[in-house]
Design an enzyme around this catalytic site. Structure first.
Site, PDB file in Angstrom:
ATOM      1  N   GLY A 255       0.839  -1.195   0.000  1.00  0.00           N
ATOM      2  CA  GLY A 255       0.000   0.000   0.000  1.00  0.00           C
ATOM      3  C   GLY A 255       0.863   1.230   0.000  1.00  0.00           C
TER       4      GLY A 255
ATOM      5  N   GLN B 161       3.317   9.867   2.145  1.00  0.00           N
ATOM      6  CA  GLN B 161       4.610   9.221   1.926  1.00  0.00           C
ATOM      7  C   GLN B 161       5.331   9.766   0.693  1.00  0.00           C
ATOM      8  OE1 GLN B 161       2.786   5.073   2.417  1.00  0.00           O
ATOM      9  NE2 GLN B 161       4.834   4.780   3.228  1.00  0.00           N
TER      10      GLN B 161
ATOM     11  N   CYS C 239       7.098  -0.698   6.667  1.00  0.00           N
ATOM     12  CA  CYS C 239       6.620   0.527   6.060  1.00  0.00           C
ATOM     13  C   CYS C 239       7.720   1.090   5.171  1.00  0.00           C
ATOM     14  CB  CYS C 239       6.257   1.540   7.147  1.00  0.00           C
ATOM     15  SG  CYS C 239       5.643   3.096   6.477  1.00  0.00           S
ATOM     16  N   LEU C 240       7.339   1.508   3.988  1.00  0.00           N
ATOM     17  CA  LEU C 240       8.331   2.058   3.059  1.00  0.00           C
ATOM     18  C   LEU C 240       8.940   3.346   3.616  1.00  0.00           C
ATOM     19  CD1 LEU C 240       6.415   1.433  -0.287  1.00  0.00           C
ATOM     20  CD2 LEU C 240       8.366   0.136   0.598  1.00  0.00           C
TER      21      LEU C 240
ATOM     22  N   HIS D 286      -3.158   0.788   8.585  1.00  0.00           N
ATOM     23  CA  HIS D 286      -1.799   1.326   8.400  1.00  0.00           C
ATOM     24  C   HIS D 286      -1.828   2.541   7.465  1.00  0.00           C
ATOM     25  CE1 HIS D 286       2.708   0.601   7.771  1.00  0.00           C
ATOM     26  NE2 HIS D 286       2.417   1.395   6.750  1.00  0.00           N
ATOM     27  N   GLU D 287      -2.554   2.420   6.349  1.00  0.00           N
ATOM     28  CA  GLU D 287      -2.568   3.514   5.359  1.00  0.00           C
ATOM     29  C   GLU D 287      -3.382   4.712   5.867  1.00  0.00           C
ATOM     30  OE1 GLU D 287      -0.384   3.175   3.355  1.00  0.00           O
ATOM     31  OE2 GLU D 287      -0.190   1.009   3.134  1.00  0.00           O
TER      32      GLU D 287
ATOM     33  N   HIS E  29      -1.356   6.769   8.138  1.00  0.00           N
ATOM     34  CA  HIS E  29      -0.464   7.694   7.417  1.00  0.00           C
ATOM     35  C   HIS E  29      -1.189   9.000   7.101  1.00  0.00           C
ATOM     36  CE1 HIS E  29       3.294   5.646   6.563  1.00  0.00           C
ATOM     37  NE2 HIS E  29       2.703   4.585   6.038  1.00  0.00           N
TER      38      HIS E  29
HETATM   39  O1  GNR Z   1       4.578  -2.882   2.056  1.00  0.00           O
HETATM   40  C1  GNR Z   1       4.024  -2.778   3.154  1.00  0.00           C
HETATM   41  N1  GNR Z   1       3.807  -3.917   3.892  1.00  0.00           N
HETATM   42  C2  GNR Z   1       2.998  -3.944   5.023  1.00  0.00           C
HETATM   43  C3  GNR Z   1       3.061  -5.086   5.818  1.00  0.00           C
HETATM   44  C4  GNR Z   1       2.280  -5.179   6.955  1.00  0.00           C
HETATM   45  C5  GNR Z   1       1.428  -4.150   7.296  1.00  0.00           C
HETATM   46  C6  GNR Z   1       1.372  -3.005   6.518  1.00  0.00           C
HETATM   47  C7  GNR Z   1       2.140  -2.899   5.380  1.00  0.00           C
HETATM   48  S1  GNR Z   1       2.039  -1.472   4.379  1.00  0.00           S
HETATM   49  C8  GNR Z   1       3.637  -1.448   3.678  1.00  0.00           C
HETATM   50  C9  GNR Z   1       3.749  -0.355   2.620  1.00  0.00           C
HETATM   51  C10 GNR Z   1       3.606   0.989   3.287  1.00  0.00           C
HETATM   52  O2  GNR Z   1       4.472   1.544   3.918  1.00  0.00           O
HETATM   53  N2  GNR Z   1       2.427   1.556   3.218  1.00  0.00           N
HETATM   54  O3  GNR Z   1       2.184   2.720   3.845  1.00  0.00           O
HETATM   55 NI    NI Z   2       3.550   2.705   5.549  1.00  0.00          NI
END
Ligand code: GNR
Ligand code: NI
Length: 169
Positions: free
Chosen positions: A46, A51, A94-95, A136-137, A140
Site C-alpha cells: 500500500g 509518503q 513501512c516504506l 496502516h494507510e 499515514h
Molecule cells: O509494504 C508494506 N507492507 C505492510 C506489511 C504489513 C502491514 C502493513 C504494510 S504497508 C507497507 C507499505 C507501506 O508503507 N504503506 O504505507
Molecule cells: Ni507505511
C-alpha cells in the site's frame, strides 16, 4: 507516469494531517497513477499520499497475490467508521520506516467509508491482513506511523539506530 520519491522517518512531512480531496481533477488522477507505480516499484502492499509529499486524503493498495496484474484499489477521503476486536498484526513494515519490522496491535475488523477513483462512495467491511493494511494507510493520512503504535522502548531503539545511521552518512 512517474516513480515518486518516498519520504522516510524522521521527515516531518510524515506527520501531516491530510486534507480531503474536493474534486477528482487531472492532478489527482495523475497523483493516483504515480502513487500506484511507486508502490509497485518498491514492492509495497500500500501507499499513502503523505509518503510521497502530498497532503491529500488518498491511498492505494494491492494485497492480491497477482500483483503483476496491477489491479490496485484506490481510496479517496477514507474514514474508519467502526472497528472491532483486537489483532496482533504480522510483522508490519513501512516504506517510510526502512529496515524495521514490528508486530502492532490493530483492530481485527474495520468498516471503511471512502470514495472510489470515480468519486463514487463505497463501504468496505474487512478483517485481518486487509484490515491491517487499511488501518496502516489511514494512519499515514493522519500523520501516524506504525512505530507510533509500538512500545516506547522499541521505538527509542529504532530512533537511536536511525540517528546513528544519519550521523555516519
Ligand atoms: O509494504 C508494506 N507492507 C505492510 C506489511 C504489513 C502491514 C502493513 C504494510 S504497508 C507497507 C507499505 C507501506 O508503507 N504503506 O504505507
Ligand atoms: Ni507505511
Amino acid at each position: 507516469m512517474a516513480i515518486l520519491n518516498i519520504l522516510t522517518y524522521p521527515d516531518k512531512f510524515l506527520k501531516t494531517i491530510t486534507e480531503p480531496v474536493e474534486n477528482i481533477d487531472e492532478s489527482v488522477v495523475k497523483l493516483i497513477e504515480d502513487m500506484a507505480e511507486t508502490m509497485y516499484e518498491n514492492s509495497g502492499v500500500g501507499l499513502a499520499a503523505t509518503q510521497v509529499g502530498s497532503d491529500k486524503k488518498i491511498l492505494v493498495y494491492d494485497i492480491s497475490a497477482e500483483r503483476e496484474k496491477k489491479e490496485y484499489q484506490v481510496l479517496i477521503n477514507p474514514e474508519i467508521v467502526s472497528s472491532e476486536g483486537e489483532y496482533l498484526s504480522e510483522e508490519e513494515g513501512c516504506l517510510s520506516v526502512p529496515e524495521y519490522r514490528a508486530n502492532v496491535k490493530r483492530s481485527l475488523s474495520v468498516v471503511v467509508k471512502a470514495l472510489d477513483r470515480n468519486g463514487q462512495p463505497l463501504t468496505i467491511e474487512t478483517e485481518e491482513l486487509h484490515a491491517v493494511v487499511l488501518q496502516h494507510e489511514i494512519d499515514h493520512l493522519n500523520g501516524i506511523l506504525f512505530i507510533d503504535r509500538i512500545s516506547s522502548l522499541k521505538r527509542e531503539i529504532y530512533k537511536r539506530r536511525v540517528k546513528k545511521h544519519l550521523k555516519n552518512k
